[in-house]
Design an enzyme around this catalytic site. Structure first.
Site, mmCIF file in Angstrom:
data_model
loop_
_atom_site.group_PDB
_atom_site.id
_atom_site.type_symbol
_atom_site.label_atom_id
_atom_site.label_comp_id
_atom_site.label_asym_id
_atom_site.label_seq_id
_atom_site.Cartn_x
_atom_site.Cartn_y
_atom_site.Cartn_z
ATOM 1 N N ASP A 183 79.042 32.573 -15.596
ATOM 2 C CA ASP A 183 79.733 31.398 -16.121
ATOM 3 C C ASP A 183 80.746 30.946 -15.066
ATOM 4 O O ASP A 183 80.739 31.415 -13.915
ATOM 5 C CB ASP A 183 80.324 31.660 -17.522
ATOM 6 C CG ASP A 183 81.529 32.590 -17.516
ATOM 7 O OD1 ASP A 183 81.962 33.031 -16.421
ATOM 8 O OD2 ASP A 183 82.054 32.869 -18.604
ATOM 9 N N CYS A 227 80.381 37.280 -16.125
ATOM 10 C CA CYS A 227 81.312 36.394 -16.814
ATOM 11 C C CYS A 227 82.702 37.013 -16.612
ATOM 12 O O CYS A 227 82.871 37.846 -15.715
ATOM 13 C CB CYS A 227 80.939 36.195 -18.287
ATOM 14 S SG CYS A 227 81.003 37.657 -19.327
ATOM 15 N N THR A 258 84.506 39.112 -18.482
ATOM 16 C CA THR A 258 84.511 40.549 -18.793
ATOM 17 C C THR A 258 83.186 41.235 -18.479
ATOM 18 O O THR A 258 83.137 42.471 -18.430
ATOM 19 C CB THR A 258 84.757 40.756 -20.298
ATOM 20 O OG1 THR A 258 83.701 40.080 -21.017
ATOM 21 C CG2 THR A 258 86.108 40.196 -20.726
ATOM 22 N N HIS A 314 68.507 56.537 -16.363
ATOM 23 C CA HIS A 314 68.205 57.014 -17.717
ATOM 24 C C HIS A 314 67.710 55.918 -18.656
ATOM 25 O O HIS A 314 66.950 56.211 -19.577
ATOM 26 C CB HIS A 314 69.446 57.671 -18.332
ATOM 27 C CG HIS A 314 69.725 59.032 -17.768
ATOM 28 N ND1 HIS A 314 70.621 59.906 -18.334
ATOM 29 C CD2 HIS A 314 69.221 59.670 -16.673
ATOM 30 C CE1 HIS A 314 70.662 61.032 -17.616
ATOM 31 N NE2 HIS A 314 69.828 60.903 -16.595
ATOM 32 N N HIS A 342 63.393 60.674 -20.358
ATOM 33 C CA HIS A 342 64.043 59.393 -20.651
ATOM 34 C C HIS A 342 63.042 58.313 -21.054
ATOM 35 O O HIS A 342 63.409 57.344 -21.706
ATOM 36 C CB HIS A 342 64.850 58.933 -19.435
ATOM 37 C CG HIS A 342 65.856 59.955 -19.014
ATOM 38 N ND1 HIS A 342 66.952 60.262 -19.771
ATOM 39 C CD2 HIS A 342 65.890 60.782 -17.936
ATOM 40 C CE1 HIS A 342 67.641 61.229 -19.176
ATOM 41 N NE2 HIS A 342 67.009 61.563 -18.063
HETATM 42 C C1 RB5 Z 1 85.475 32.733 -20.623
HETATM 43 O O1 RB5 Z 1 86.821 32.412 -20.790
HETATM 44 C C2 RB5 Z 1 85.223 34.160 -21.087
HETATM 45 O O2 RB5 Z 1 85.273 34.222 -22.487
HETATM 46 C C3 RB5 Z 1 83.886 34.654 -20.581
HETATM 47 O O3 RB5 Z 1 83.849 34.568 -19.204
HETATM 48 C C4 RB5 Z 1 83.534 36.106 -20.903
HETATM 49 O O4 RB5 Z 1 84.552 36.967 -20.546
HETATM 50 C C5 RB5 Z 1 82.995 36.368 -22.235
HETATM 51 O O5 RB5 Z 1 82.561 37.480 -22.564
#
Ligand code: RB5
Length: 147
Positions: free
Chosen positions: A10, A67, A69, A100, A135
């Site tokens: 993203d 993204c 996180t 695995h 596995h």
């Molecule tokens: C975008 O602000 C954020 O929500 C996205 O990049 C991500 O971390 C979502 O899981």
């Protein structure tokens, strides 16, 4: 190992994704970077699903998705049948999801890991083979859940 890999992210992870693309290409991987390239806010599920479909169809051997996180895009990718995607912020996990779990996609969080660690995580993921053996039936059990 080399082959074709798909990359996407993203808006939070464009620079890190491009660094990973250059790194993987320098190692001989054929990189299919499906964007985005502009910084406007854009929904991670759309991009995660697009990359996951490339992997599930066999067009790409592996997918790397990013993204903020790594978690949301991982969740989206895992909704596509045939995809096993893990979100990793350490090299041990990245290696073990290949060995695995026969993961075919890796998710990274651009707000979690810096570029140096991210590149090491990518290397660990792309280099590790699936161990098979005990596995294999467990991975088959994951696949059976998709039916
Ligand atoms: C975008 O602000 C954020 O929500 C996205 O990049 C991500 O971390 C979502 O899981």
């Amino acid at each position: 190992m080399t082959g074709r890999i798909v990359l996407t992210s993203d808006h939070t992870a464009i620079a890190l994704r491009q660094a990973i693309a250059a790194h993987a290409a320098a190692q001989g991987w054929e990189v299919v970077d499906i964007g985005p390239t502009t910084p406007e806010s854009t929904p991670y599920p759309e991009h995660g699903a697009a990359a996951a479909r490339r992997v599930a169809s066999g067009d790409c051997r592996f997918g790397i998705v990013l993204c903020g996180t790594g978690q949301g895009i991982m969740m989206a990718a895992n909704k596509v049948k045939g995809v096993r995607c893990g979100a990793c912020s350490d090299t041990f996990s990245a290696r073990m999801i290949r060995r695995h779990n026969d993961a075919n996609m890796l998710a990274l969080g651009a707000r979690v890991v810096g570029e140096g660690l991210a590149l090491d995580i990518v290397d660990a993921f792309l280099a590790a083979p699936f161990d098979g053996g005990r596995h294999a039936p467990r991975v088959e059990m994951i696949k059976a859940l998709e039916a």
